[in-house]
Every structure is written in structure tokens, then in C-alpha cells.
Design an enzyme around this catalytic site. Sequence first.
Site, mmCIF file in Angstrom:
data_model
loop_
_atom_site.group_PDB
_atom_site.id
_atom_site.type_symbol
_atom_site.label_atom_id
_atom_site.label_comp_id
_atom_site.label_asym_id
_atom_site.label_seq_id
_atom_site.Cartn_x
_atom_site.Cartn_y
_atom_site.Cartn_z
ATOM 1 N N CYS A 135 -18.119 102.795 -17.117
ATOM 2 C CA CYS A 135 -17.300 101.827 -17.848
ATOM 3 C C CYS A 135 -17.715 100.585 -18.170
ATOM 4 O O CYS A 135 -18.534 99.828 -17.103
ATOM 5 C CB CYS A 135 -15.845 101.850 -16.957
ATOM 6 S SG CYS A 135 -14.863 100.603 -17.379
ATOM 7 N N GLU A 136 -17.778 100.170 -19.384
ATOM 8 C CA GLU A 136 -18.141 98.832 -19.882
ATOM 9 C C GLU A 136 -17.485 97.702 -19.394
ATOM 10 O O GLU A 136 -17.814 96.584 -19.417
ATOM 11 C CB GLU A 136 -18.314 99.122 -21.439
ATOM 12 C CG GLU A 136 -17.189 98.825 -22.196
ATOM 13 C CD GLU A 136 -17.408 98.770 -23.756
ATOM 14 O OE1 GLU A 136 -16.612 98.055 -24.346
ATOM 15 O OE2 GLU A 136 -18.498 99.219 -24.118
ATOM 16 N N HIS A 137 -16.348 98.030 -18.978
ATOM 17 C CA HIS A 137 -15.328 96.614 -18.599
ATOM 18 C C HIS A 137 -15.744 96.383 -17.084
ATOM 19 O O HIS A 137 -15.579 95.149 -16.712
ATOM 20 C CB HIS A 137 -13.847 97.227 -18.480
ATOM 21 C CG HIS A 137 -13.371 97.588 -19.998
ATOM 22 N ND1 HIS A 137 -12.674 98.432 -20.192
ATOM 23 C CD2 HIS A 137 -13.887 97.255 -21.195
ATOM 24 C CE1 HIS A 137 -12.460 98.724 -21.746
ATOM 25 N NE2 HIS A 137 -13.140 97.822 -22.116
ATOM 26 N N HIS A 138 -16.097 97.244 -16.189
ATOM 27 C CA HIS A 138 -16.420 97.054 -14.822
ATOM 28 C C HIS A 138 -17.440 97.520 -14.249
ATOM 29 O O HIS A 138 -18.054 97.215 -13.247
ATOM 30 C CB HIS A 138 -15.087 97.634 -13.922
ATOM 31 C CG HIS A 138 -13.630 97.005 -14.200
ATOM 32 N ND1 HIS A 138 -12.932 97.737 -15.023
ATOM 33 C CD2 HIS A 138 -13.141 95.929 -13.845
ATOM 34 C CE1 HIS A 138 -11.713 97.212 -15.259
ATOM 35 N NE2 HIS A 138 -11.954 95.920 -14.551
ATOM 36 N N GLN A 176 -14.084 105.630 -22.494
ATOM 37 C CA GLN A 176 -13.877 107.246 -22.904
ATOM 38 C C GLN A 176 -13.543 107.443 -24.327
ATOM 39 O O GLN A 176 -13.862 108.401 -24.977
ATOM 40 C CB GLN A 176 -12.932 107.703 -22.269
ATOM 41 C CG GLN A 176 -12.730 109.156 -22.334
ATOM 42 C CD GLN A 176 -11.869 109.803 -20.998
ATOM 43 O OE1 GLN A 176 -11.867 109.522 -19.963
ATOM 44 N NE2 GLN A 176 -11.239 110.954 -21.273
ATOM 45 N N HIS A 204 -11.529 107.965 -13.801
ATOM 46 C CA HIS A 204 -12.257 106.777 -14.024
ATOM 47 C C HIS A 204 -12.186 105.850 -12.599
ATOM 48 O O HIS A 204 -11.067 105.686 -12.057
ATOM 49 C CB HIS A 204 -11.501 105.960 -15.119
ATOM 50 C CG HIS A 204 -11.707 106.443 -16.441
ATOM 51 N ND1 HIS A 204 -12.533 105.726 -17.297
ATOM 52 C CD2 HIS A 204 -11.206 107.360 -16.964
ATOM 53 C CE1 HIS A 204 -12.539 106.239 -18.378
ATOM 54 N NE2 HIS A 204 -11.958 107.323 -18.333
ATOM 55 N N CYS A 206 -12.453 102.873 -12.035
ATOM 56 C CA CYS A 206 -11.918 101.674 -12.104
ATOM 57 C C CYS A 206 -10.691 101.656 -11.821
ATOM 58 O O CYS A 206 -9.751 100.792 -11.466
ATOM 59 C CB CYS A 206 -12.306 100.893 -13.393
ATOM 60 S SG CYS A 206 -11.538 102.047 -14.778
#
Length: 243
Positions: A135-138, A176, A204, A206
Site C-alpha cells: 500500500c503506497e499510503h502506509h 488496489q 489490506h 493497513c
Amino acid sequence: MTTEMDVQWKKQQKVYESSDSEVESNTDTNTSLRISEELSKDSGLSDMENPLKKKPCREDTLPAVATNYRNILKQIGEDPNREGLLETPMRAAKALMYFTKGYDDSVTQVVKNAIFNENTDEMVVVKDIDMFSLCEHHLVPFMGKVSIGYLPTGKVLGLSKLARIVEMFSRRLQVQERLTREIAEAVWEAVMPAGVGVVVEACHMCMVMRGVQKINSMTITSSMLGVFRDDPKTRSEFLSLVR
């Protein structure tokens, strides 16, 4: 097997260990100066200052990435010089490079010569392709299954190449929704079919390891192109096959 990169990292470790001992014996002022000098070695502006500079090989960046991991260990309160963590920065750097190896590939490279002329216009479906991504956010994993279907118009793609397309795009920092769309567009680009359908179902971390911590939640996304989007019967047939 010890590589040249590992040897370089071990040499760098000795420098760090010596530097850490010096830092402990110096005043706060000297420590601040040393940290400032270390940070200034790579300000992140060098590539901007010289846009014609050749992009470094990803393997060549391993020592720098390992150094950053070592700094993170120190910043969270750990001792990177203790036995269990001595090799952790380089291991983590190598793992990150593997997790993001998809940046080195393109659809053309992945597909190569695996496009074949075939007089068929019946739906081709490959379901439940394993997928692992970050995941590019976390920067935590999400993983699941990918199902791909397409309607040929005289050309078919080697079945293993569908899985390789999934691998290429999932081995990048992702969300995703974009991953699903990129897989569909890659199949469309490769064989120009009448339509493409992609369904991704993933869990996920996250949402499991942090935040709402819902361990049983699954995220389902789809991307439909061509007749898969325009024709309800074609779309329904595909969705019934991948259930």
C-alpha cells in the site's frame, strides 16, 4: 553467498559503529554538526540540478537504502549495533527492492513474443492469480487474488503472461483501484481484444494491523473495458466464471 554489495555494507557498518562511539563522547553541538553533514551528502536535489544525470541501477542504491533503514532503527529507539539488528538494514533494503521490482519492467518486456494468432473469439479467463503488493499510503502489504478475462479478436496472450502482468504491477507501491485498472489496460494494450475484465479481491494490512483493525474485511475492485463494460451479458458471463 556473499556479494560485493554485502562486503560494502559490512565495511560501512564498521564506519557507523566507530561513528556511533564518537557521537556518544562528543558534545550535543558536535553531534548536531555531524548529523547535518551526513544528511547533506544526499539532499535529494542532485537529480534536479542535473536532469541529464543517468538514473542509478536499483542494486547500486542498496547501501543508501540500508543506511536509511539503519537511521530509522535508531530513530524508533533501537540499537542498530546489537546482534539481532546488525544485518537488518541490508536485509530490509533487499526486501524492499524485491517488493518494488515491478518498476524495472514494462508491458512490452513482460509479454515479449507470447502473442499468438489464433482464430477464436471465445472468452479466455484466468482466475485466482495470487497477488502481493505494498500500500503506497502506509507501506504495509495487501494481498489477495486477481481474475482476468478477455475476448480475443484473432490474437491470444500466453496464459503465464497474464500472471506476469499481475506480478509487474503488484510489485510497485500501489492502491488496489489503480492496480486493477493498470492490469486491465495492459491486457488491452497487449492483444487489443474486444473487451477485458479484471476483478481483484484483497485483504489490506493497513486495515488489519492498524487503524480500524477489521481482520475479516476484504476489498473487491473491478475494471471493465470494451464489451465487458458495454454489454451486460458479456460482463455477467465473466463475473459468473470468476465467482
